[in-house]
Structures are given as C-alpha cells and as structure tokens.
Design a protein around this motif. Structure first.
Motif, mmCIF file in Angstrom:
data_model
loop_
_atom_site.group_PDB
_atom_site.id
_atom_site.type_symbol
_atom_site.label_atom_id
_atom_site.label_comp_id
_atom_site.label_asym_id
_atom_site.label_seq_id
_atom_site.Cartn_x
_atom_site.Cartn_y
_atom_site.Cartn_z
ATOM 1 N N GLU A 169 -3.923 -4.427 8.465
ATOM 2 C CA GLU A 169 -3.097 -3.209 8.817
ATOM 3 C C GLU A 169 -4.107 -2.000 8.981
ATOM 4 O O GLU A 169 -3.767 -1.066 9.923
ATOM 5 C CB GLU A 169 -2.136 -3.087 8.211
ATOM 6 N N TRP A 170 -4.602 -1.989 8.033
ATOM 7 C CA TRP A 170 -5.757 -0.734 7.819
ATOM 8 C C TRP A 170 -6.625 -0.822 8.996
ATOM 9 O O TRP A 170 -6.926 0.267 9.500
ATOM 10 C CB TRP A 170 -6.273 -0.921 6.438
ATOM 11 N N LEU A 171 -7.146 -1.769 9.332
ATOM 12 C CA LEU A 171 -8.230 -2.033 10.504
ATOM 13 C C LEU A 171 -7.291 -1.737 11.679
ATOM 14 O O LEU A 171 -7.966 -0.942 12.707
ATOM 15 C CB LEU A 171 -8.702 -3.459 10.517
ATOM 16 N N ALA A 172 -6.324 -2.096 11.999
ATOM 17 C CA ALA A 172 -5.473 -1.730 13.078
ATOM 18 C C ALA A 172 -5.232 -0.235 13.254
ATOM 19 O O ALA A 172 -5.416 0.444 14.203
ATOM 20 C CB ALA A 172 -4.170 -2.373 13.298
ATOM 21 N N ALA A 173 -4.830 0.188 12.092
ATOM 22 C CA ALA A 173 -4.785 1.800 12.017
ATOM 23 C C ALA A 173 -5.979 2.542 12.277
ATOM 24 O O ALA A 173 -6.112 3.736 12.963
ATOM 25 C CB ALA A 173 -3.872 2.354 10.723
ATOM 26 N N TRP A 174 -7.094 2.086 11.693
ATOM 27 C CA TRP A 174 -8.344 2.830 12.070
ATOM 28 C C TRP A 174 -8.791 2.740 13.453
ATOM 29 O O TRP A 174 -9.139 3.573 14.024
ATOM 30 C CB TRP A 174 -9.310 2.263 11.105
ATOM 31 N N ILE A 175 -8.588 1.512 14.040
ATOM 32 C CA ILE A 175 -8.961 1.460 15.381
ATOM 33 C C ILE A 175 -8.229 2.122 16.163
ATOM 34 O O ILE A 175 -8.958 2.951 17.350
ATOM 35 C CB ILE A 175 -9.017 -0.009 15.767
ATOM 36 N N ARG A 176 -6.960 2.358 16.126
ATOM 37 C CA ARG A 176 -6.005 2.989 17.038
ATOM 38 C C ARG A 176 -6.261 4.676 16.971
ATOM 39 O O ARG A 176 -6.078 5.397 17.646
ATOM 40 C CB ARG A 176 -4.649 2.563 16.966
ATOM 41 N N ASN A 177 -6.304 5.060 15.647
ATOM 42 C CA ASN A 177 -6.429 6.299 15.331
ATOM 43 C C ASN A 177 -7.226 6.624 13.969
ATOM 44 O O ASN A 177 -6.580 6.794 13.030
ATOM 45 C CB ASN A 177 -5.249 7.131 15.325
ATOM 46 N N SER A 178 -8.484 6.743 14.106
ATOM 47 C CA SER A 178 -9.382 7.064 12.805
ATOM 48 C C SER A 178 -9.138 8.184 12.313
ATOM 49 O O SER A 178 -9.145 8.517 10.967
ATOM 50 C CB SER A 178 -10.865 6.759 12.915
ATOM 51 N N SER A 179 -8.769 9.302 13.045
ATOM 52 C CA SER A 179 -8.729 10.549 12.651
ATOM 53 C C SER A 179 -7.377 10.776 11.662
ATOM 54 O O SER A 179 -7.532 11.483 10.749
ATOM 55 C CB SER A 179 -8.653 11.751 13.534
ATOM 56 N N ALA A 180 -6.320 9.943 12.058
ATOM 57 C CA ALA A 180 -5.143 9.930 11.103
ATOM 58 C C ALA A 180 -5.526 9.503 9.761
ATOM 59 O O ALA A 180 -5.030 9.666 8.760
ATOM 60 C CB ALA A 180 -4.033 9.263 11.905
ATOM 61 N N VAL A 181 -6.242 8.180 9.930
ATOM 62 C CA VAL A 181 -6.510 7.660 8.705
ATOM 63 C C VAL A 181 -7.435 8.512 7.674
ATOM 64 O O VAL A 181 -7.162 8.638 6.361
ATOM 65 C CB VAL A 181 -7.357 6.439 8.835
ATOM 66 N N LEU A 182 -8.432 9.320 8.162
ATOM 67 C CA LEU A 182 -9.127 10.192 7.382
ATOM 68 C C LEU A 182 -8.270 11.410 6.926
ATOM 69 O O LEU A 182 -8.332 11.744 5.670
ATOM 70 C CB LEU A 182 -10.077 10.731 8.406
ATOM 71 N N LYS A 183 -7.262 12.015 7.673
ATOM 72 C CA LYS A 183 -6.441 12.835 7.220
ATOM 73 C C LYS A 183 -5.561 12.662 6.159
ATOM 74 O O LYS A 183 -4.996 13.199 5.218
ATOM 75 C CB LYS A 183 -5.618 13.548 8.170
ATOM 76 N N SER A 184 -5.262 11.192 6.203
ATOM 77 C CA SER A 184 -4.345 10.757 5.042
ATOM 78 C C SER A 184 -5.037 10.656 3.637
ATOM 79 O O SER A 184 -4.671 10.345 2.613
ATOM 80 C CB SER A 184 -3.999 9.336 5.279
ATOM 81 N N GLY A 185 -6.577 11.180 3.604
ATOM 82 C CA GLY A 185 -7.196 11.040 2.367
ATOM 83 C C GLY A 185 -7.780 9.769 2.075
ATOM 84 O O GLY A 185 -8.096 9.645 0.820
ATOM 85 N N ASP A 186 -7.710 8.681 2.753
ATOM 86 C CA ASP A 186 -8.314 7.398 2.554
ATOM 87 C C ASP A 186 -9.843 7.340 2.117
ATOM 88 O O ASP A 186 -10.548 8.048 2.625
ATOM 89 C CB ASP A 186 -7.954 6.464 3.655
ATOM 90 N N ALA A 187 -10.147 6.993 0.894
ATOM 91 C CA ALA A 187 -11.436 7.351 0.334
ATOM 92 C C ALA A 187 -12.416 6.352 0.899
ATOM 93 O O ALA A 187 -13.711 6.802 1.351
ATOM 94 C CB ALA A 187 -11.193 6.819 -1.080
ATOM 95 N N TYR A 188 -12.001 5.247 1.333
ATOM 96 C CA TYR A 188 -13.155 4.573 2.273
ATOM 97 C C TYR A 188 -13.427 4.821 3.472
ATOM 98 O O TYR A 188 -14.471 4.980 4.087
ATOM 99 C CB TYR A 188 -12.750 2.981 2.370
ATOM 100 N N ALA A 189 -12.251 5.414 4.305
ATOM 101 C CA ALA A 189 -12.418 5.930 5.629
ATOM 102 C C ALA A 189 -13.365 7.208 5.431
ATOM 103 O O ALA A 189 -14.225 7.389 6.260
ATOM 104 C CB ALA A 189 -11.166 6.543 6.194
ATOM 105 N N GLN A 190 -13.123 8.040 4.598
ATOM 106 C CA GLN A 190 -14.017 9.096 4.288
ATOM 107 C C GLN A 190 -15.657 8.889 4.247
ATOM 108 O O GLN A 190 -16.530 9.310 4.402
ATOM 109 C CB GLN A 190 -13.670 10.146 3.188
ATOM 110 N N LYS A 191 -15.684 7.831 3.208
ATOM 111 C CA LYS A 191 -17.018 7.167 2.879
ATOM 112 C C LYS A 191 -17.768 6.874 4.059
ATOM 113 O O LYS A 191 -18.827 7.066 4.484
ATOM 114 C CB LYS A 191 -16.976 6.076 1.907
#
Length: 431
Positions: free
Chosen positions: A77-99
């Motif tokens: 689910e995390w991968l699907a969210a990242w693939i579809r809209n990585s900016s939204a995952v970053l804005k959510s404060g996800d630590a690994y996405a920011q890394k």
C-alpha cells in the motif's frame, strides 16, 4: 481445565498460522502479477529513471518490495501510494520518503496516478524476478566465433595443401614424360638436335610497324592511367577511419530508429551538419549504460560496446556510480570523414530543409553502417548529375512559388530540375 487448555492451544495455533501467513506473504508479494505485462509497464513508465540492478536517477528496483518489507516494514500500500503521488507521501511527513528524497538530491518522482492496482502488481511481479545469469563471454562469442574461424582456417590449409600436392605431382609427371620420350627417341635412333632460333626481342625490334604500334599503345595506356590517378586526388570515397569512441550508426539509426537530425540537428538550419556534443549523447546514455545481449555480434561483443560507453562517460566527466558529473571532462578528437574543398560551397539546410532530401541520398544507407564511411564520391560530376536529374520539391514551399510559375512557362514542364533553376551555374557553388 482441559477445555481451557484446548482453547489456548487453538489460539496459539491460530497465532502461529497468522504469523506464518504474514511471513510467507513478504516472500510472495508480487507473485499475483504478470511479469511480462509488468516488463512492458516498467519500460514505458519507469526505465527512464530506474534499472533493476543499478542505481540511476532513482534506486535499483530488483526485489524492491521485499527489501522495503524487510528493512523498513513498508507494505505494498505504501509503495502504491508512493508510485501514484510521491509528493503527497512526502507532505505526510513520512520519514523514509524524506530520506529517499534527500538521498537522491531532492529529485521528485514523477506521479503515475493512471496506474491501477493491477498495473502496480504486474510491475512488482517483474521487479521480483531473479536476475538471469548471462552465459560466459567466451562461450557466447569467443567459443562460437573462434571455432568457426579455426574450422575455416583448417579447411583453407587443406585446400592449399591439396593444390600444392597436385602441382608437384603434375611437375613430376611432366618430367617422367620427357624422360620417356627421350628414351624412345634414342631407341629409334632419332637425332634430336636443337635448331638455332632468332630471339623474340630481336624479331620484335626488326619489325618497325610492330614497334610503332606498341609505342602508341603504351603512350595511350600511360595517359589513361595517369589521368585516372590524377582524377582520384581528393576523392575519398570509401574512407572509413577508426574513431576514438566507436559509434555504431547501425544500432542508433538502424536498430533504434533514431532520426539522423536528432543528433545532427544543425543540418536543418546551417551550412554544416555538425558533430553532436557529448551532452546530446548523455541525454540517452545517462540511462543506457550497457547494451542489450542481442546487440552483440561475433565481431563486436557486449563487453566491447559497454567499454565504448565507459569511454563516453570518461570524456563527458560522468560518474556512473554516483550518477553525477565530476567536472573532469575531456575533448574527443573525432576524425572527420566528409570533407569538401574550400573552393566548393555546400549548404546542408538548403538541401535538407528547402530541398527535402533524405540524408541517405548523399551519405548512403547509414542505418546499416557499423562504422561510418564516405559512401558517395562527392565529386563535381556527381553533384552535377544529381542537379540534372533531381526535381525540386516546390509543393507547399512559398520560396519557389513565383520562380516555379515563370520557369514552368519557359520550359513547358510542370516539374523543374535543379539544373533548370540555375543549379549548374558556376557561381552557385564557386564564388
């Protein structure tokens, strides 16, 4: 007590089953997708920034779902969210996405909202496949090629040996025949005496008419060959120099179908076609760091082509490992192939853009050339023949509208050759 014990046992069994299922699921994440469809989707959407086994603009994606599950505890689910809209995952404060965002220089991943769950499953199924082990180079290229070469060498030696033996036997047979005839003559009492003959050169010198004809023939033949030799000065048809970096027009223009004017863009607007800068090469070769296995031939192996790409990286100052320019670039000393005399004027844009000629008209079947060579003689006679026989393409070309109408009336034809439009005037090419 027994019932309580049984319930506890059942609960433990259920817990262990769930743990087993969850554990098993991490190893078969992408097995419900179609790897073949996933490969197509990957090449269409992902290959510009990702490879399976090599870090590029983005990370390597071989077994990415398994890696994220084991190391970060992230699911599909995390991968699907990242693939579809990585900016939204970053804005959510996800630590690994920011890394990941910081690790790859703040390069935002292109969103793919159009990919369905099935599409993502197919892509992950493709990335979860084990890497195919390539056959050893010696077996693939060296073995087959050297085997055929050695077979050819052996057969040639056998043929040459057989011919040499045949000539030796023939010489021996002639000697035996001569001895036998001499023996027969002696037995019959035939006297074999040598008659004095006039040498052929003395007979030739005495015949003045034959001497005159021979001298005239030699003078004419000498003049013909001298003229032919002088006419070839400056004509480099077939010239095929070795370049400092091997560039295969067959692969680029032929197999990959790249338009000539994509690299030689100045041919549309300037006198010269230009040599593409290394930046033009790196537009593609940032991602294309190796050639496909099917590209290799007996003469040019995959290792050879990959080595030439490495030369390109060194010249452009590109670090493939760091995916960044080092600033340590080096000029490439390309060897010029086509070269007209300074007194001859030629404009590429006039022929390519105005005249609408294809590059192959002058440069030959470039898409089939592994090593580029001069196909046409580029002589004055060759140019004149082309001007005499080539019709000017005046359709939808305002430049020729007026002159076409006037010259059509003058010559009484609907189409005009370059010669009829002044293409044979000396000042067109020499001034």
């Amino acid at each position: 007590m027994k019932q309580v014990s049984d319930r506890k046992l059942s609960r433990n069994v259920l817990t262990l089953s769930l743990i087993f299922i969850l554990t098993l699921s991490t190893s078969i994440f992408a097995q419900d997708g179609d790897p073949e469809k996933g490969k197509t989707l990957f090449n269409t959407n992902c290959a510009a920034c990702h490879q399976l086994d090599k870090k590029m603009t983005g990370p390597a994606l071989r077994n990415i779902e398994q890696i994220l599950a084991d190391e970060q505890g992230l699911d599909r689910e995390w991968l699907a969210a990242w693939i579809r809209n990585s900016s939204a995952v970053l804005k959510s404060g996800d630590a690994y996405a920011q890394k990941i965002f910081d690790e790859y220089g703040g390069a935002a991943m292109t969103p793919f909202p159009q990919l369905s769950d099935e599409d993502i499953n197919d892509i992950l199924a493709y990335t979860s496949q084990e890497r195919a082990v390539a056959a050893p180079a010696a077996d693939v290229a060296g073995g087959g090629a050297s085997g055929s070469a050695s077979d050819s060498g052996i057969s040639n030696k056998v043929v040459l040996g057989a011919l040499a033996l045949l000539f030796a036997l023939l010489a021996m047979a002639l000697l035996l025949v001569r001895r036998t005839l001499t023996r027969f003559a002696d037995a019959k009492g035939v006297d074999i005496t040598k008659t004095e003959r006039t040498p052929i050169w003395k007979a030739f010198v005495k015949n003045q008419f034959l001497v005159l004809v021979t001298v005239i023939f030699l003078l004419l033949a000498s003049g013909y060959y001298v003229y032919g030799y002088l006419m070839q000065i400056g004509v480099d048809q077939g010239y095929q120099p070795v370049q400092p970096i091997h560039f295969s027009h067959k692969i680029h223009a032929g197999d990959n179908g790249i338009d000539c004017k994509f690299c030689h863009s100045s041919a549309r607007v300037s006198k010269t076609s230009g040599i593409p800068s290394l930046n033009v090469c790196m537009n593609c070769h940032k991602s294309v760091y190796e050639v496909a296995e099917t590209t290799a031939t007996d003469e040019y192996s995959k290792e050879f082509y990959d080595g030439e790409i490495a030369k390109l990286y060194a010249a452009a100052g590109w670090s493939d490992e760091d995916q960044a320019y080092t600033g340590d670039s080096q000029p490439v000393k390309w060897v010029r192939i086509h070269n007209l005399p300074d007194f001859a004027y030629f404009n590429h844009s006039q022929h390519v853009t105005v005249g609408g000629l294809e590059c192959q008209t002058c440069h030959g079947p470039v898409e089939t050339m592994e090593i580029m060579s001069q196909y046409s003689p580029l002589t004055m006679g060759w140019c004149i023949d082309c001007h005499r026989g080539t019709n000017v393409k005046v359709e939808d070309n305002a430049y020729y509208t007026k002159i076409h109408e006037e010259l059509s009336k003058k010559y009484g034809v609907d189409k005009l050759t370059v010669a009829q439009m002044g293409g044979l005037e000396c000042g067109k090419c020499h001034y």
